[in-house]
Write a protein that holds these residues in place. Structure first.
Motif, short mmCIF file in Angstrom:
data_model
loop_
_atom_site.label_atom_id
_atom_site.label_comp_id
_atom_site.label_asym_id
_atom_site.label_seq_id
_atom_site.Cartn_x
_atom_site.Cartn_y
_atom_site.Cartn_z
N GLY A 81 24.25 -40.51 52.97
CA GLY A 81 24.21 -39.13 52.54
C GLY A 81 25.37 -38.31 53.06
O GLY A 81 26.14 -38.73 53.94
N SER A 82 25.48 -37.11 52.50
CA SER A 82 26.52 -36.16 52.90
C SER A 82 25.87 -34.80 53.09
O SER A 82 24.92 -34.45 52.38
CB SER A 82 27.62 -36.08 51.84
OG SER A 82 28.60 -35.13 52.19
N GLY A 83 26.37 -34.03 54.04
CA GLY A 83 25.81 -32.71 54.28
C GLY A 83 26.86 -31.75 54.82
O GLY A 83 27.98 -32.15 55.12
N PHE A 84 26.47 -30.48 54.93
CA PHE A 84 27.37 -29.49 55.54
C PHE A 84 26.60 -28.68 56.57
O PHE A 84 25.41 -28.41 56.42
CB PHE A 84 28.03 -28.59 54.50
CG PHE A 84 27.09 -27.72 53.70
CD1 PHE A 84 26.69 -26.47 54.16
CD2 PHE A 84 26.63 -28.14 52.46
CE1 PHE A 84 25.84 -25.67 53.41
CE2 PHE A 84 25.78 -27.35 51.70
CZ PHE A 84 25.39 -26.11 52.18
N SER A 85 27.29 -28.30 57.61
CA SER A 85 26.71 -27.57 58.72
C SER A 85 26.79 -26.06 58.48
O SER A 85 27.68 -25.58 57.79
CB SER A 85 27.45 -27.91 60.02
OG SER A 85 26.98 -27.14 61.10
N THR A 86 25.86 -25.33 59.06
CA THR A 86 25.94 -23.88 59.06
C THR A 86 26.21 -23.34 60.46
O THR A 86 26.20 -22.13 60.67
CB THR A 86 24.64 -23.25 58.53
OG1 THR A 86 23.55 -23.63 59.38
CG2 THR A 86 24.36 -23.68 57.11
N ARG A 87 26.47 -24.26 61.41
CA ARG A 87 26.66 -23.84 62.80
C ARG A 87 27.92 -24.40 63.47
O ARG A 87 28.48 -23.75 64.35
CB ARG A 87 25.43 -24.23 63.64
CG ARG A 87 24.14 -23.61 63.14
CD ARG A 87 22.97 -23.95 64.03
NE ARG A 87 21.71 -23.49 63.45
CZ ARG A 87 20.52 -23.68 64.02
NH1 ARG A 87 20.43 -24.33 65.17
NH2 ARG A 87 19.43 -23.23 63.43
N GLY A 88 28.32 -25.60 63.09
CA GLY A 88 29.53 -26.20 63.68
C GLY A 88 30.76 -25.64 62.99
O GLY A 88 31.03 -25.98 61.83
N VAL A 89 31.53 -24.81 63.68
CA VAL A 89 32.57 -23.99 63.03
C VAL A 89 33.98 -24.53 63.25
O VAL A 89 34.38 -24.83 64.39
CB VAL A 89 32.50 -22.53 63.53
CG1 VAL A 89 33.62 -21.69 62.90
CG2 VAL A 89 31.13 -21.93 63.21
#
Length: 256
Positions: free
Chosen positions: A214-222
């Motif tokens: 799978g693939s995802g995106f973070s909302t916290r790691g900037v």
């Protein structure tokens, strides 16, 4: 037979993370980029600088300014795919558990890597994980990163409700700041060099998804990236809360 304490020690061991910074005439960006990797609060991080035969002294600068990181000179401009593959191969040889691609014109916030690795450790089916990408000198959402968010109906719904999850699945990702699982790369192979520049990470992610990663995106790691979001004016912007302790200006076009 290994003792219980030895088993516990192995389970508690922190994963090894390689961060590959690929440069081509990128000297003006290297100080902030590489220093941000060294300033990361994530444990067991190794920085790699891979140089695509720069003509502006980038490689020599990196060797002098950051003597303790890994330095690799490709000897030719191999493009994004070929240059990163050189670094990925070396990182795999050294036994790193995760490999991050980081553009030279980008820099990490100190807790970024720790956050990304923590999610991937908790989600073994994730093969790719993109950082939250903001402007280089501000906290506006990167215009390309916004595409991932717009592709996630659940993310948009949560954004509208003012409460985002820690991460969201996506069919895509950004090679500007992309964490990858090494065991996956050993399975599916490296970046296809036919993609000299652009779309190479999309092809790799789709190949990974075909094999069940799978693939995802973070909302916290900037990560901050030099890719400014253009806007028609102040009236087309809105503030959004991306997690309980931080607030960023997204400057997204309004729906009106």
């Amino acid at each position: 037979m290994a003792s219980e304490s030895q088993h516990s020690s192995r389970r508690a061991a922190k994963p090894n993370v390689a961060v590959i910074v690929l440069g081509y005439n990128s000297r003006k960006w290297l100080e902030r980029c590489i220093q941000s990797v060294l300033d990361s609060d994530c444990q067991n991080v190794t920085a790699f600088y891979v140089d695509n035969d720069s003509r502006d002294g980038s490689f020599e600068y990196a060797q002098t300014r950051f003597p303790d990181i890994r330095h690799i000179q490709t000897g030719a401009n191999l493009g994004f795919a070929g240059g990163n593959n050189v670094g990925i191969l070396q990182a795999l040889r050294e036994g790193n558990d995760y490999i991050m691609l980081l553009n030279a014109d980008a820099w990490l916030e100190p807790d970024c890597l720790r956050e990304l690795v923590a999610v991937m450790e908790a989600e073994p089916k994730l093969g790719f994980f993109s950082a939250l990408i903001l402007g280089y000198d501000d906290r506006r959402l990167d215009k390309n990163w916004m595409q991932f968010m717009r592709m996630s109906y659940r993310c948009l719904q949560d954004l509208w409700n003012g409460s985002l999850e820690r991460w969201y699945p996506t069919d895509s990702g950004s090679g500007a700041a992309l964490l990858m699982r090494s065991s996956m790369l050993r399975h599916i192979g490296l970046i296809d060099p036919v993609f000299f520049m652009y779309f190479e990470e999309i092809d790799l992610i789709r190949r990974g998804r075909y094999h069940g990663y799978g693939s995802g995106f973070s909302t916290r790691g900037v990560v901050h990236h030099y890719n400014h979001l253009e806007s028609s004016g102040p009236g087309d912007r809105k503030s959004t809360r991306l997690n309980s302790s931080h607030e960023w200006i997204s400057r997204m076009p309004s729906s009106a």
